[in-house]
Design an enzyme around this catalytic site. Sequence first.
Site, PDB file in Angstrom:
ATOM      1  N   GLY A   1       0.667  -1.024   0.116  1.00 59.18           N
ATOM      2  CA  GLY A   1      -0.056  -0.075  -0.099  1.00 59.18           C
ATOM      3  C   GLY A   1       0.745   1.170   0.098  1.00 59.18           C
ATOM      4  O   GLY A   1       1.762   1.125  -0.451  1.00 59.18           O
ATOM      5  N   SER A   2       0.464   2.290   0.508  1.00 55.88           N
ATOM      6  CA  SER A   2       0.978   3.453   0.604  1.00 55.88           C
ATOM      7  C   SER A   2       1.970   3.645   1.565  1.00 55.88           C
ATOM      8  O   SER A   2       2.080   2.868   2.558  1.00 55.88           O
ATOM      9  CB  SER A   2      -0.080   4.745   0.780  1.00 55.88           C
ATOM     10  OG  SER A   2      -0.471   4.395   2.415  1.00 55.88           O
ATOM     11  N   VAL A   3       2.911   4.863   1.119  1.00 55.60           N
ATOM     12  CA  VAL A   3       4.143   4.820   2.409  1.00 55.60           C
ATOM     13  C   VAL A   3       3.609   5.371   3.583  1.00 55.60           C
ATOM     14  O   VAL A   3       3.935   4.792   4.994  1.00 55.60           O
ATOM     15  CB  VAL A   3       4.978   6.097   1.860  1.00 55.60           C
ATOM     16  CG1 VAL A   3       6.184   6.259   2.691  1.00 55.60           C
ATOM     17  CG2 VAL A   3       5.697   5.648   0.525  1.00 55.60           C
TER      18      VAL A   3
ATOM     19  N   GLY B   1       0.406   4.922   5.110  1.00 58.24           N
ATOM     20  CA  GLY B   1      -0.108   3.850   5.849  1.00 58.24           C
ATOM     21  C   GLY B   1       0.769   2.630   6.149  1.00 58.24           C
ATOM     22  O   GLY B   1       0.808   2.065   7.185  1.00 58.24           O
ATOM     23  N   GLY B   2       1.663   2.348   5.307  1.00 58.48           N
ATOM     24  CA  GLY B   2       2.620   1.223   5.490  1.00 58.48           C
ATOM     25  C   GLY B   2       3.627   1.473   6.614  1.00 58.48           C
ATOM     26  O   GLY B   2       3.959   0.710   7.654  1.00 58.48           O
TER      27      GLY B   2
ATOM     28  N   GLU C   1       5.583  -3.318   1.351  1.00 55.93           N
ATOM     29  CA  GLU C   1       5.621  -2.793   0.072  1.00 55.93           C
ATOM     30  C   GLU C   1       5.192  -1.252   0.099  1.00 55.93           C
ATOM     31  O   GLU C   1       3.874  -1.376   0.156  1.00 55.93           O
ATOM     32  CB  GLU C   1       5.201  -3.681  -1.075  1.00 55.93           C
ATOM     33  CG  GLU C   1       5.575  -2.987  -2.377  1.00 55.93           C
ATOM     34  CD  GLU C   1       4.934  -3.744  -3.597  1.00 55.93           C
ATOM     35  OE1 GLU C   1       4.329  -2.887  -4.424  1.00 55.93           O
ATOM     36  OE2 GLU C   1       4.684  -5.113  -3.414  1.00 55.93           O
TER      37      GLU C   1
ATOM     38  N   CYS D   1       2.403  -1.022  -9.091  1.00 56.78           N
ATOM     39  CA  CYS D   1       3.242  -0.510  -8.180  1.00 56.78           C
ATOM     40  C   CYS D   1       4.368  -0.015  -9.103  1.00 56.78           C
ATOM     41  O   CYS D   1       5.567   0.373  -8.462  1.00 56.78           O
ATOM     42  CB  CYS D   1       3.347  -1.385  -7.003  1.00 56.78           C
ATOM     43  SG  CYS D   1       3.600  -3.277  -7.550  1.00 56.78           S
TER      44      CYS D   1
END
Length: 509
Positions: free
Chosen positions: A221-223, A225-226, A245, A282
């Site tokens: 997912g997103s930077v 959220g991750g 990721e 991605c």
Amino acid sequence: MAAAPVWSVDPRTGKQREQVAVEATAQEVDAAVRAAHDARGALGDRTVRGAFLRTAADRLEADKERLVATADAETALGTVRLTGELARTCFQLRAFADIVDEGAFLDVVINHPDDTATPPIPDLRRYKVPLGVVAVYSASNFPFAFSVAGGDTASALAAGCPVVVKAHPDHPALSEQVAGVLREAAAEHGVPAGVVGLVHGFEAGVELVKHPLVAAAGFTGSVRGGRALFDAAAARPVPIPFHGELGSLNPVVVTEAAAAERAEAIGVGLAGSMTLGVGQFCVKPGLVLAPSGEAGDRLLKSLTDAVADAGAGVLLDHRMRDNFVAGVAERTTLPDVEAPVTPGPADEHAVSAGFLTVPADRLTAEGEHDLLLEECFGPVTVVARYDGEDEVRGVLSRLPGNLTATVHLSEQEAAGEGRGAELLAELTPLAGRVLVNGWPTGVAVAPAQHHGGPYPATTSTSTSVGGTAIERWLRPVAYQNAPEALLPPELRDDNPLGLPRRFNGRLER
């Protein structure tokens, strides 16, 4: 207070399709994790695991029509793309079943005592065991291959780890359907339904990574959220591995000789790659270093024609659409940034593809143009026009970690003349997969594949695609001077399971 409903939404219209579930409470997350934890023993037999994975693939294929229809209704990715993605997912499940059957992933090593060594070597036997319950966070852009039955789930189950999946809000109905198929496959082999748990809701995802019985996590997912989940995993009283990721720019370098040789073909290929799946891959190429001059102009002309012919598309949800429109608008206001084909809104639901250009020297030093070095999710790429090799090096030196990096070389450069090898060496520290004369979209499920890269592409050095993805969910353990009768069968001298192993320094197949 009533739990919030979980709705399936049609991204083509923005309208709710149906209520699928309600967001899980902390108590419901706890119940799902405990059920998964209790199912560990049922995965202890490798024969059962392999059969379970193959049956899951068979059942998904048998239910293809219903699953693809639901996926298309929730993602607008199209039945052709989704049918192929489901086939890839089933192939991946069967590939992990083969890995389970072979047993090499256990890394069995046996050393008999050797009193002549310095220091003396005792009897040592080493192999790998499953970590425990794995939390899986589904991706928005791959509703099959990186979701409930995707690579994280398949590799975790293959390792002997039950999973609890946090469904992505962009495809909750599909998530419920796929989880149901996996549980039916589990039941066919006497495996409890709790081996695949499913929860919905943001808070449920936070509770999941904090649960003391969760032993590891996989995220796509997103930077933002991750990183939040990664930090939560590290802040636990007992930290756990978090394989995330997060985001990737996926730079492309086109040499002057390559542009002179085939500018038009490179332009068409770039257009196809950056608009594939409405730019929601991605590994979409988000930054292209192309030469100034006549050859670079021809490349841009080819790219302009091809992108202008690309039709409008619908992104996975309206939040992503709003972020794409805002992100493009912010980038186009920067000095010296031009838009030969302007990306942006096509109507209230769809977006149009486009690309931006900027002189490469704007990116060689810190400044407002750093925004162009950040991923913009959707059908847009940035072409940085360079003058000379120093500008190429200057831009590459400022890039963060990526999933992929690509170089386009001429025939002579590919044969070893010129800077080909040097460019490969410069790109290698930036990415987990380095491509020559190709495009990064399309990640083959193969034993040698690596889908990962330096941070922020991923939070670990592992891969989420390919056979070695199983290694994320295992830990080594060694037994010293344990009586043969007490050892697990994997570590006995007579090798009753017929496993590949290294026995007293010899590799045995």
